[in-house]
Design an enzyme around this catalytic site. Structure first.
Site, PDB file in Angstrom:
ATOM      1  N   LYS A  52       4.280   9.164   8.780  1.00 45.08           N
ATOM      2  CA  LYS A  52       4.064   8.571  10.109  1.00 45.08           C
ATOM      3  C   LYS A  52       5.036   9.101  11.183  1.00 45.08           C
ATOM      4  O   LYS A  52       4.868  10.199  11.657  1.00 45.08           O
ATOM      5  CB  LYS A  52       4.036   7.052   9.999  1.00 45.08           C
ATOM      6  CG  LYS A  52       2.866   6.626   9.085  1.00 45.08           C
ATOM      7  CD  LYS A  52       2.487   5.177   9.059  1.00 45.08           C
ATOM      8  CE  LYS A  52       1.180   5.017   8.303  1.00 45.08           C
ATOM      9  NZ  LYS A  52       1.189   4.131   7.193  1.00 45.08           N
ATOM     10  N   ASP A 111       9.258   2.846  -0.257  1.00 52.20           N
ATOM     11  CA  ASP A 111       8.211   3.518   0.513  1.00 52.20           C
ATOM     12  C   ASP A 111       8.429   3.151   1.981  1.00 52.20           C
ATOM     13  O   ASP A 111       8.038   2.091   2.435  1.00 52.20           O
ATOM     14  CB  ASP A 111       6.825   3.081   0.034  1.00 52.20           C
ATOM     15  CG  ASP A 111       5.717   3.783   0.806  1.00 52.20           C
ATOM     16  OD1 ASP A 111       6.022   4.432   1.826  1.00 52.20           O
ATOM     17  OD2 ASP A 111       4.549   3.670   0.402  1.00 52.20           O
ATOM     18  N   TYR A 162       0.855  -1.184   0.000  1.00 49.58           N
ATOM     19  CA  TYR A 162       0.000   0.000   0.000  1.00 49.58           C
ATOM     20  C   TYR A 162       0.890   1.233   0.000  1.00 49.58           C
ATOM     21  O   TYR A 162       1.834   1.321   0.784  1.00 49.58           O
ATOM     22  CB  TYR A 162      -0.895  -0.001   1.239  1.00 49.58           C
ATOM     23  CG  TYR A 162      -1.813   1.195   1.334  1.00 49.58           C
ATOM     24  CD1 TYR A 162      -2.874   1.351   0.450  1.00 49.58           C
ATOM     25  CD2 TYR A 162      -1.615   2.170   2.307  1.00 49.58           C
ATOM     26  CE1 TYR A 162      -3.718   2.452   0.533  1.00 49.58           C
ATOM     27  CE2 TYR A 162      -2.468   3.273   2.403  1.00 49.58           C
ATOM     28  CZ  TYR A 162      -3.511   3.410   1.514  1.00 49.58           C
ATOM     29  OH  TYR A 162      -4.344   4.497   1.602  1.00 49.58           O
TER      30      TYR A 162
HETATM   31  C1  LIG Z   1       0.479   4.569   5.825  1.00 54.71           C
HETATM   32  C2  LIG Z   1       1.214   4.335   4.566  1.00 54.71           C
HETATM   33  C3  LIG Z   1       1.041   5.157   3.450  1.00 54.71           C
HETATM   34  C4  LIG Z   1      -0.009   6.238   3.392  1.00 54.71           C
HETATM   35  O1  LIG Z   1       0.236   7.242   4.301  1.00 54.71           O
HETATM   36  P1  LIG Z   1      -0.998   8.234   4.669  1.00 54.71           P
HETATM   37  O2  LIG Z   1      -0.361   9.236   5.574  1.00 54.71           O
HETATM   38  O3  LIG Z   1      -2.029   7.371   5.312  1.00 54.71           O
HETATM   39  O4  LIG Z   1      -1.477   8.821   3.394  1.00 54.71           O
HETATM   40  C5  LIG Z   1       1.834   4.952   2.341  1.00 54.71           C
HETATM   41  N1  LIG Z   1       2.748   3.983   2.328  1.00 54.71           N
HETATM   42  C6  LIG Z   1       2.940   3.152   3.372  1.00 54.71           C
HETATM   43  C7  LIG Z   1       3.986   2.097   3.302  1.00 54.71           C
HETATM   44  C8  LIG Z   1       2.161   3.295   4.515  1.00 54.71           C
HETATM   45  O5  LIG Z   1       2.328   2.450   5.532  1.00 54.71           O
END
Ligand SMILES: *Cc1c(COP(=O)(O)O)cnc(C)c1O
Length: 425
Positions: free
Chosen positions: A264, A236, A144
Protein backbone atom coordinates in the site's frame (compact mmCIF):
# COMPACT_ATOMS: atom_id res chain seq x y z
CA UNK A 1 -27.34 11.35 -7.85
CA UNK A 2 -27.30 9.86 -11.36
CA UNK A 3 -24.88 7.08 -12.25
CA UNK A 4 -26.06 6.12 -15.73
CA UNK A 5 -22.64 5.98 -17.33
CA UNK A 6 -21.28 3.90 -14.48
CA UNK A 7 -24.28 1.56 -14.91
CA UNK A 8 -23.45 1.14 -18.61
CA UNK A 9 -19.77 0.52 -17.92
CA UNK A 10 -20.68 -1.98 -15.19
CA UNK A 11 -22.93 -4.00 -17.54
CA UNK A 12 -20.16 -4.24 -20.17
CA UNK A 13 -17.54 -5.03 -17.55
CA UNK A 14 -19.62 -7.92 -16.19
CA UNK A 15 -19.53 -9.60 -19.60
CA UNK A 16 -15.75 -9.81 -19.67
CA UNK A 17 -14.64 -9.91 -16.03
CA UNK A 18 -16.06 -11.90 -13.10
CA UNK A 19 -18.40 -9.50 -11.32
CA UNK A 20 -17.16 -6.76 -13.63
CA UNK A 21 -14.20 -6.08 -11.37
CA UNK A 22 -10.53 -6.83 -10.74
CA UNK A 23 -11.04 -7.24 -6.99
CA UNK A 24 -14.31 -8.54 -5.48
CA UNK A 25 -15.40 -5.85 -2.99
CA UNK A 26 -15.45 -3.25 -5.78
CA UNK A 27 -18.57 -4.96 -7.19
CA UNK A 28 -20.66 -3.62 -4.25
CA UNK A 29 -22.02 -7.08 -3.31
CA UNK A 30 -21.87 -6.08 0.34
CA UNK A 31 -24.10 -3.04 -0.08
CA UNK A 32 -25.91 -3.57 -3.39
CA UNK A 33 -26.23 -1.05 -6.20
CA UNK A 34 -23.95 0.21 -8.94
CA UNK A 35 -20.32 1.02 -8.17
CA UNK A 36 -19.28 4.43 -9.47
CA UNK A 37 -16.68 4.00 -12.23
CA UNK A 38 -13.93 6.45 -11.40
CA UNK A 39 -12.61 8.90 -13.97
CA UNK A 40 -10.07 10.82 -11.90
CA UNK A 41 -8.94 11.77 -8.43
CA UNK A 42 -7.14 14.77 -6.96
CA UNK A 43 -6.28 15.41 -3.32
CA UNK A 44 -9.11 14.18 -1.09
CA UNK A 45 -11.71 14.08 -3.89
CA UNK A 46 -12.62 11.62 -6.64
CA UNK A 47 -14.91 11.99 -9.65
CA UNK A 48 -16.91 9.29 -11.40
CA UNK A 49 -17.62 9.00 -15.13
CA UNK A 50 -21.01 10.71 -14.64
CA UNK A 51 -19.25 13.77 -13.25
CA UNK A 52 -20.27 13.20 -9.61
CA UNK A 53 -17.72 14.37 -7.05
CA UNK A 54 -17.04 12.60 -3.77
CA UNK A 55 -14.92 13.17 -0.68
CA UNK A 56 -12.84 10.00 -0.65
CA UNK A 57 -12.23 7.95 2.50
CA UNK A 58 -11.10 4.84 0.62
CA UNK A 59 -7.83 6.32 -0.60
CA UNK A 60 -7.26 3.35 -2.91
CA UNK A 61 -7.75 1.17 0.23
CA UNK A 62 -4.88 2.81 2.06
CA UNK A 63 -2.07 3.96 -0.23
CA UNK A 64 -3.31 7.52 -0.86
CA UNK A 65 -2.12 8.96 2.47
CA UNK A 66 -0.93 12.17 0.75
CA UNK A 67 -4.19 12.44 -1.17
CA UNK A 68 -4.48 11.55 -4.85
CA UNK A 69 -2.12 12.74 -7.57
CA UNK A 70 0.14 14.69 -5.24
CA UNK A 71 2.04 17.11 -7.55
CA UNK A 72 5.48 16.08 -6.29
CA UNK A 73 4.70 12.39 -6.78
CA UNK A 74 3.30 13.08 -10.25
CA UNK A 75 6.43 15.07 -11.19
CA UNK A 76 8.74 12.33 -9.93
CA UNK A 77 6.79 9.72 -11.91
CA UNK A 78 6.80 11.83 -15.07
CA UNK A 79 10.54 12.15 -14.83
CA UNK A 80 11.04 8.42 -14.11
CA UNK A 81 8.80 7.18 -16.91
CA UNK A 82 10.99 8.84 -19.53
CA UNK A 83 13.72 6.40 -18.55
CA UNK A 84 11.63 3.30 -19.15
CA UNK A 85 9.08 1.42 -17.07
CA UNK A 86 10.80 -1.86 -16.20
CA UNK A 87 14.23 -3.40 -16.73
CA UNK A 88 14.30 -6.68 -14.81
CA UNK A 89 17.69 -5.60 -13.51
CA UNK A 90 18.84 -3.87 -10.31
CA UNK A 91 18.33 -0.12 -9.99
CA UNK A 92 19.55 2.40 -7.45
CA UNK A 93 15.90 3.27 -6.76
CA UNK A 94 15.39 -0.07 -4.98
CA UNK A 95 18.36 0.55 -2.68
CA UNK A 96 17.01 4.01 -1.88
CA UNK A 97 13.52 2.79 -0.95
CA UNK A 98 14.98 -0.20 0.92
CA UNK A 99 17.25 2.11 2.94
CA UNK A 100 14.35 4.41 3.82
CA UNK A 101 12.27 1.43 4.96
CA UNK A 102 15.11 -0.08 7.02
CA UNK A 103 15.63 3.30 8.73
CA UNK A 104 11.93 3.82 9.40
CA UNK A 105 10.62 0.42 10.50
CA UNK A 106 12.22 -0.67 13.80
CA UNK A 107 12.52 -4.43 13.15
CA UNK A 108 13.58 -4.32 9.49
CA UNK A 109 17.28 -4.64 8.63
CA UNK A 110 16.82 -6.02 5.12
CA UNK A 111 13.88 -6.02 2.78
CA UNK A 112 12.73 -7.81 -0.40
CA UNK A 113 10.32 -6.06 -2.78
CA UNK A 114 7.37 -7.84 -4.36
CA UNK A 115 4.31 -6.57 -6.22
CA UNK A 116 1.42 -6.80 -3.76
CA UNK A 117 0.53 -7.34 -0.13
CA UNK A 118 -0.64 -10.84 -1.04
CA UNK A 119 2.83 -11.71 -2.25
CA UNK A 120 4.44 -10.10 0.78
CA UNK A 121 2.41 -12.23 3.20
CA UNK A 122 2.80 -15.50 1.30
CA UNK A 123 6.54 -14.93 0.91
CA UNK A 124 7.00 -14.04 4.59
CA UNK A 125 5.27 -17.29 5.53
CA UNK A 126 7.44 -19.21 3.10
CA UNK A 127 10.49 -17.67 4.77
CA UNK A 128 9.19 -18.46 8.28
CA UNK A 129 8.71 -22.08 7.24
CA UNK A 130 12.18 -22.15 5.72
CA UNK A 131 13.77 -20.68 8.84
CA UNK A 132 11.96 -22.91 11.36
CA UNK A 133 11.53 -26.04 9.20
CA UNK A 134 7.98 -26.22 10.55
CA UNK A 135 4.71 -26.39 8.60
CA UNK A 136 1.98 -24.73 10.69
CA UNK A 137 0.89 -21.14 10.91
CA UNK A 138 -1.41 -19.32 13.32
CA UNK A 139 -3.67 -16.57 12.02
CA UNK A 140 -6.66 -14.68 13.42
CA UNK A 141 -10.30 -14.74 12.45
CA UNK A 142 -11.18 -11.62 10.45
CA UNK A 143 -7.58 -10.74 9.60
CA UNK A 144 -6.80 -10.54 5.90
CA UNK A 145 -3.35 -11.22 4.52
CA UNK A 146 -4.10 -11.45 0.82
CA UNK A 147 -5.44 -14.46 -1.05
CA UNK A 148 -2.70 -17.08 -0.71
CA UNK A 149 -4.16 -20.50 0.17
CA UNK A 150 -2.93 -20.93 3.75
CA UNK A 151 -4.26 -17.47 4.63
CA UNK A 152 -7.73 -17.75 3.15
CA UNK A 153 -9.16 -19.27 6.27
CA UNK A 154 -11.67 -17.19 8.23
CA UNK A 155 -10.30 -14.24 6.31
CA UNK A 156 -11.60 -10.70 6.63
CA UNK A 157 -12.02 -7.99 3.99
CA UNK A 158 -13.66 -9.06 0.73
CA UNK A 159 -13.63 -12.72 1.70
CA UNK A 160 -15.89 -11.89 4.67
CA UNK A 161 -17.96 -9.40 2.67
CA UNK A 162 -18.66 -11.94 -0.07
CA UNK A 163 -19.43 -14.64 2.50
CA UNK A 164 -16.45 -16.73 1.35
CA UNK A 165 -14.08 -16.45 4.30
CA UNK A 166 -12.66 -19.89 3.46
CA UNK A 167 -12.80 -20.05 -0.29
CA UNK A 168 -13.61 -23.03 -2.47
CA UNK A 169 -10.81 -25.35 -3.44
CA UNK A 170 -8.39 -24.02 -0.88
CA UNK A 171 -6.45 -26.50 1.22
CA UNK A 172 -5.14 -25.02 4.41
CA UNK A 173 -4.61 -27.98 6.69
CA UNK A 174 -1.59 -26.29 8.28
CA UNK A 175 -3.47 -23.17 9.35
CA UNK A 176 -4.68 -22.70 12.93
CA UNK A 177 -7.19 -19.90 13.50
CA UNK A 178 -7.48 -18.00 16.78
CA UNK A 179 -9.70 -15.12 17.89
CA UNK A 180 -8.25 -11.65 17.63
CA UNK A 181 -7.44 -10.18 21.06
CA UNK A 182 -7.76 -13.61 22.70
CA UNK A 183 -4.29 -14.33 24.04
CA UNK A 184 -5.53 -17.30 26.10
CA UNK A 185 -6.71 -18.91 22.87
CA UNK A 186 -3.26 -18.39 21.37
CA UNK A 187 -1.61 -19.88 24.44
CA UNK A 188 -3.86 -22.94 24.17
CA UNK A 189 -3.11 -23.35 20.46
CA UNK A 190 0.61 -23.01 21.08
CA UNK A 191 0.47 -25.48 23.95
CA UNK A 192 -1.12 -28.01 21.62
CA UNK A 193 0.87 -27.32 18.43
CA UNK A 194 3.61 -24.79 19.28
CA UNK A 195 6.52 -27.04 18.31
CA UNK A 196 5.04 -27.34 14.81
CA UNK A 197 4.22 -23.64 14.40
CA UNK A 198 6.46 -21.73 11.99
CA UNK A 199 4.85 -18.39 12.63
CA UNK A 200 2.02 -16.36 14.06
CA UNK A 201 0.83 -13.77 11.54
CA UNK A 202 -1.30 -10.84 12.67
CA UNK A 203 -2.49 -7.41 11.65
CA UNK A 204 -1.12 -5.45 14.62
CA UNK A 205 -4.10 -3.13 14.22
CA UNK A 206 -6.74 -5.10 12.34
CA UNK A 207 -8.14 -3.19 9.38
CA UNK A 208 -9.91 -5.87 7.41
CA UNK A 209 -12.87 -6.60 9.74
CA UNK A 210 -13.36 -2.88 10.01
CA UNK A 211 -10.82 -1.22 12.25
CA UNK A 212 -10.21 -3.28 15.40
CA UNK A 213 -7.58 -2.24 17.93
CA UNK A 214 -5.25 -4.63 19.76
CA UNK A 215 -6.13 -4.78 23.46
CA UNK A 216 -3.43 -3.95 25.97
CA UNK A 217 -1.18 -6.97 26.26
CA UNK A 218 -2.34 -8.78 23.12
CA UNK A 219 0.67 -7.98 20.93
CA UNK A 220 3.03 -8.43 23.91
CA UNK A 221 1.39 -11.81 24.52
CA UNK A 222 2.01 -12.86 20.91
CA UNK A 223 5.63 -11.77 21.22
CA UNK A 224 6.03 -13.88 24.38
CA UNK A 225 4.23 -16.96 23.04
CA UNK A 226 6.22 -17.02 19.78
CA UNK A 227 9.52 -16.59 21.67
CA UNK A 228 8.62 -19.45 24.02
CA UNK A 229 8.00 -21.88 21.17
CA UNK A 230 10.67 -20.69 18.74
CA UNK A 231 8.08 -19.53 16.21
CA UNK A 232 8.43 -16.30 14.26
CA UNK A 233 6.08 -13.39 14.83
CA UNK A 234 4.96 -11.75 11.58
CA UNK A 235 3.33 -8.33 11.64
CA UNK A 236 1.31 -7.80 8.50
CA UNK A 237 1.71 -4.04 8.24
CA UNK A 238 0.53 -3.79 4.64
CA UNK A 239 -2.18 -1.41 5.89
CA UNK A 240 -0.64 -0.05 9.10
CA UNK A 241 2.89 0.56 7.78
CA UNK A 242 3.52 4.32 7.46
CA UNK A 243 -0.20 4.73 8.36
CA UNK A 244 -0.61 4.48 12.15
CA UNK A 245 2.91 5.91 12.64
CA UNK A 246 5.91 6.50 10.38
CA UNK A 247 7.43 3.22 11.61
CA UNK A 248 4.05 1.45 11.58
CA UNK A 249 2.23 -0.28 14.41
CA UNK A 250 5.49 -1.76 15.71
CA UNK A 251 6.70 1.77 16.43
CA UNK A 252 3.37 2.85 17.90
CA UNK A 253 3.00 -0.18 20.19
CA UNK A 254 6.74 -0.78 20.71
CA UNK A 255 6.73 -4.47 19.82
CA UNK A 256 9.41 -5.91 17.57
CA UNK A 257 8.16 -8.66 15.25
CA UNK A 258 10.56 -11.05 13.49
CA UNK A 259 9.20 -10.36 10.02
CA UNK A 260 7.09 -7.52 8.65
CA UNK A 261 4.91 -7.32 5.54
CA UNK A 262 4.46 -3.98 3.82
CA UNK A 263 2.51 -2.74 0.79
CA UNK A 264 0.00 0.00 0.00
CA UNK A 265 1.64 3.29 1.16
CA UNK A 266 5.20 2.21 0.30
CA UNK A 267 4.21 2.13 -3.38
CA UNK A 268 2.63 5.59 -3.34
CA UNK A 269 -0.36 4.27 -5.31
CA UNK A 270 1.54 1.94 -7.64
CA UNK A 271 1.47 -1.85 -7.25
CA UNK A 272 3.99 -2.91 -4.60
CA UNK A 273 4.65 -5.08 -1.59
CA UNK A 274 7.66 -5.91 0.57
CA UNK A 275 8.72 -8.14 3.40
CA UNK A 276 11.64 -7.68 5.71
CA UNK A 277 13.16 -8.36 9.07
CA UNK A 278 16.41 -9.12 10.85
CA UNK A 279 19.44 -9.88 8.69
CA UNK A 280 19.71 -13.43 10.11
CA UNK A 281 16.29 -14.27 8.62
CA UNK A 282 16.49 -12.26 5.41
CA UNK A 283 19.85 -13.90 4.60
CA UNK A 284 17.90 -17.11 4.04
CA UNK A 285 16.07 -15.62 1.06
CA UNK A 286 17.41 -16.62 -2.37
CA UNK A 287 20.07 -15.95 -3.74
CA UNK A 288 21.76 -15.79 -0.29
CA UNK A 289 19.74 -18.70 1.06
CA UNK A 290 17.51 -21.57 0.08
CA UNK A 291 14.11 -19.87 0.33
CA UNK A 292 13.31 -19.17 -3.30
CA UNK A 293 11.19 -16.15 -4.13
CA UNK A 294 11.28 -14.04 -7.30
CA UNK A 295 9.34 -11.54 -9.43
CA UNK A 296 9.64 -10.21 -12.99
CA UNK A 297 8.35 -6.76 -12.11
CA UNK A 298 9.53 -6.70 -8.48
CA UNK A 299 11.28 -3.46 -7.52
CA UNK A 300 9.60 -1.75 -10.46
CA UNK A 301 11.20 1.67 -11.04
CA UNK A 302 7.88 3.56 -11.15
CA UNK A 303 6.62 1.94 -7.95
CA UNK A 304 9.97 2.64 -6.25
CA UNK A 305 9.87 6.27 -7.41
CA UNK A 306 6.35 6.86 -6.12
CA UNK A 307 7.23 5.11 -2.84
CA UNK A 308 10.42 7.09 -2.27
CA UNK A 309 8.66 10.42 -2.87
CA UNK A 310 5.65 9.47 -0.74
CA UNK A 311 7.78 8.43 2.23
CA UNK A 312 9.94 11.53 1.83
CA UNK A 313 6.82 13.69 2.16
CA UNK A 314 5.68 11.63 5.17
CA UNK A 315 8.99 12.16 6.96
CA UNK A 316 8.37 15.90 7.37
CA UNK A 317 7.96 16.68 11.10
CA UNK A 318 4.36 17.22 12.18
CA UNK A 319 2.78 15.12 9.44
CA UNK A 320 1.46 12.37 11.73
CA UNK A 321 0.28 14.92 14.29
CA UNK A 322 -1.71 16.57 11.51
CA UNK A 323 -3.21 13.24 10.44
CA UNK A 324 -4.13 12.54 14.06
CA UNK A 325 -5.75 15.94 14.45
CA UNK A 326 -7.94 15.86 11.31
CA UNK A 327 -8.91 12.25 11.96
CA UNK A 328 -9.92 13.09 15.54
CA UNK A 329 -11.91 16.08 14.31
CA UNK A 330 -13.77 13.77 11.95
CA UNK A 331 -14.54 10.89 14.28
CA UNK A 332 -15.44 13.19 17.20
CA UNK A 333 -17.87 14.97 14.89
CA UNK A 334 -19.44 11.70 13.74
CA UNK A 335 -19.65 10.54 17.36
CA UNK A 336 -21.48 13.77 18.24
CA UNK A 337 -24.18 13.51 15.57
CA UNK A 338 -24.79 9.79 16.11
CA UNK A 339 -24.98 10.21 19.89
CA UNK A 340 -27.31 13.14 19.47
CA UNK A 341 -29.82 10.88 17.69
CA UNK A 342 -29.13 7.97 20.05
CA UNK A 343 -27.96 5.67 17.26
CA UNK A 344 -26.07 2.73 18.76
CA UNK A 345 -22.57 2.75 17.34
CA UNK A 346 -18.89 2.19 18.03
CA UNK A 347 -16.15 4.13 16.32
CA UNK A 348 -12.72 2.49 16.36
CA UNK A 349 -9.75 4.58 15.33
CA UNK A 350 -5.95 4.56 15.40
CA UNK A 351 -4.42 7.63 13.79
CA UNK A 352 -5.83 8.12 10.30
CA UNK A 353 -7.44 4.66 10.14
CA UNK A 354 -10.98 4.24 11.50
CA UNK A 355 -14.38 2.69 11.10
CA UNK A 356 -17.88 3.07 12.42
CA UNK A 357 -19.88 0.00 13.47
CA UNK A 358 -23.59 0.13 14.21
CA UNK A 359 -23.18 -1.97 17.32
CA UNK A 360 -24.15 -1.62 20.95
CA UNK A 361 -21.12 -3.50 22.28
CA UNK A 362 -17.40 -2.83 21.86
CA UNK A 363 -16.02 -4.31 18.63
CA UNK A 364 -12.90 -6.24 19.56
CA UNK A 365 -12.83 -9.20 17.17
CA UNK A 366 -14.56 -10.69 14.12
CA UNK A 367 -17.55 -12.02 16.05
CA UNK A 368 -18.38 -8.62 17.54
CA UNK A 369 -17.72 -6.93 14.17
CA UNK A 370 -20.08 -9.35 12.40
CA UNK A 371 -22.78 -8.74 15.02
CA UNK A 372 -22.99 -5.06 14.06
CA UNK A 373 -26.09 -3.98 12.10
CA UNK A 374 -25.37 -4.69 8.42
CA UNK A 375 -28.68 -3.33 7.13
CA UNK A 376 -28.05 -0.04 8.88
CA UNK A 377 -24.56 0.12 7.44
CA UNK A 378 -25.92 -0.40 3.90
CA UNK A 379 -28.43 2.41 4.36
CA UNK A 380 -25.72 4.66 5.83
CA UNK A 381 -23.32 3.81 3.01
CA UNK A 382 -25.78 4.66 0.22
CA UNK A 383 -26.99 7.85 1.89
CA UNK A 384 -23.37 9.00 2.16
CA UNK A 385 -22.53 7.96 -1.39
CA UNK A 386 -25.46 9.94 -2.75
CA UNK A 387 -24.39 12.81 -0.52
CA UNK A 388 -20.91 12.80 -2.11
CA UNK A 389 -19.04 10.87 0.58
CA UNK A 390 -17.18 7.81 -0.64
CA UNK A 391 -16.67 5.06 1.96
CA UNK A 392 -15.58 1.46 1.35
CA UNK A 393 -18.67 -0.58 0.39
CA UNK A 394 -18.48 -2.95 3.36
CA UNK A 395 -18.39 -2.68 7.14
CA UNK A 396 -15.48 -5.15 7.07
CA UNK A 397 -13.14 -2.41 5.85
CA UNK A 398 -11.36 0.57 7.36
CA UNK A 399 -11.71 4.15 6.24
CA UNK A 400 -8.71 6.43 5.76
CA UNK A 401 -8.04 10.11 6.21
CA UNK A 402 -5.30 11.65 4.08
CA UNK A 403 -3.15 14.75 4.47
CA UNK A 404 -5.24 16.31 1.69
CA UNK A 405 -8.50 16.22 3.70
CA UNK A 406 -9.48 19.75 4.66
CA UNK A 407 -11.61 21.13 7.48
CA UNK A 408 -14.31 21.74 4.81
CA UNK A 409 -14.20 18.05 3.84
CA UNK A 410 -14.56 17.06 7.48
CA UNK A 411 -17.38 19.54 8.12
CA UNK A 412 -19.28 18.41 5.02
CA UNK A 413 -18.88 14.73 5.98
CA UNK A 414 -20.23 15.31 9.49
CA UNK A 415 -23.09 17.34 8.02
CA UNK A 416 -24.16 14.53 5.68
CA UNK A 417 -23.90 11.97 8.47
CA UNK A 418 -25.99 14.34 10.61
CA UNK A 419 -28.67 14.42 7.89
CA UNK A 420 -28.67 10.64 7.76
CA UNK A 421 -28.90 10.41 11.55
CA UNK A 422 -31.94 12.72 11.57
CA UNK A 423 -33.84 10.32 9.33
CA UNK A 424 -33.34 7.36 11.68
CA UNK A 425 -36.25 6.62 13.97
C1 LIG B 1 -4.45 -4.99 1.57
C2 LIG B 1 -3.85 -5.98 2.50
C3 LIG B 1 -3.20 -7.12 2.03
C4 LIG B 1 -3.20 -7.52 0.57
O1 LIG B 1 -2.52 -6.62 -0.20
P1 LIG B 1 -2.79 -6.66 -1.81
O2 LIG B 1 -1.83 -5.64 -2.33
O3 LIG B 1 -4.23 -6.31 -1.98
O4 LIG B 1 -2.49 -8.03 -2.26
C5 LIG B 1 -2.57 -7.95 2.94
N1 LIG B 1 -2.58 -7.66 4.24
C6 LIG B 1 -3.21 -6.58 4.74
C7 LIG B 1 -3.17 -6.31 6.20
C8 LIG B 1 -3.88 -5.71 3.88
O5 LIG B 1 -4.53 -4.66 4.38
Amino acid sequence: MKRERSAGHFERAKLVMPGGVSSPVRAFNGVGGIPPFIAKAKGSHIWDVDGNEYIDYVGSWGPAILGHAHPEVVDALNEAIENGTSFGAPTELETRLASVICDAVPSIEMVRFVNSGTEAAMSAIRLARGVTKRPMIVKFEGCYHGHADPLLVKAGSGAATCGEPTSAGVTARHTIVCRYNDIDGVDRAMKAHGKEVACVIVEPVAGNMGCVLPKDGFLEGLRDATKRYGSLLIFDEVMTGFRVAFGGAQERYKIRPDLTCLGKIIGGGLPVGAYGGAREYMRQVSPLGAVYQAGTLSGNPLAMTAGIKTIELLSVPGVYEKLEQISAELTEGIERVLKDKRIPHRINRVGAMWSVFFADKPVVDFVSAAESDGAKFRDFFHFLLDGGIYLAPSSFESAFVSLAHTSEDIKRTIEVIGEWAKRQK
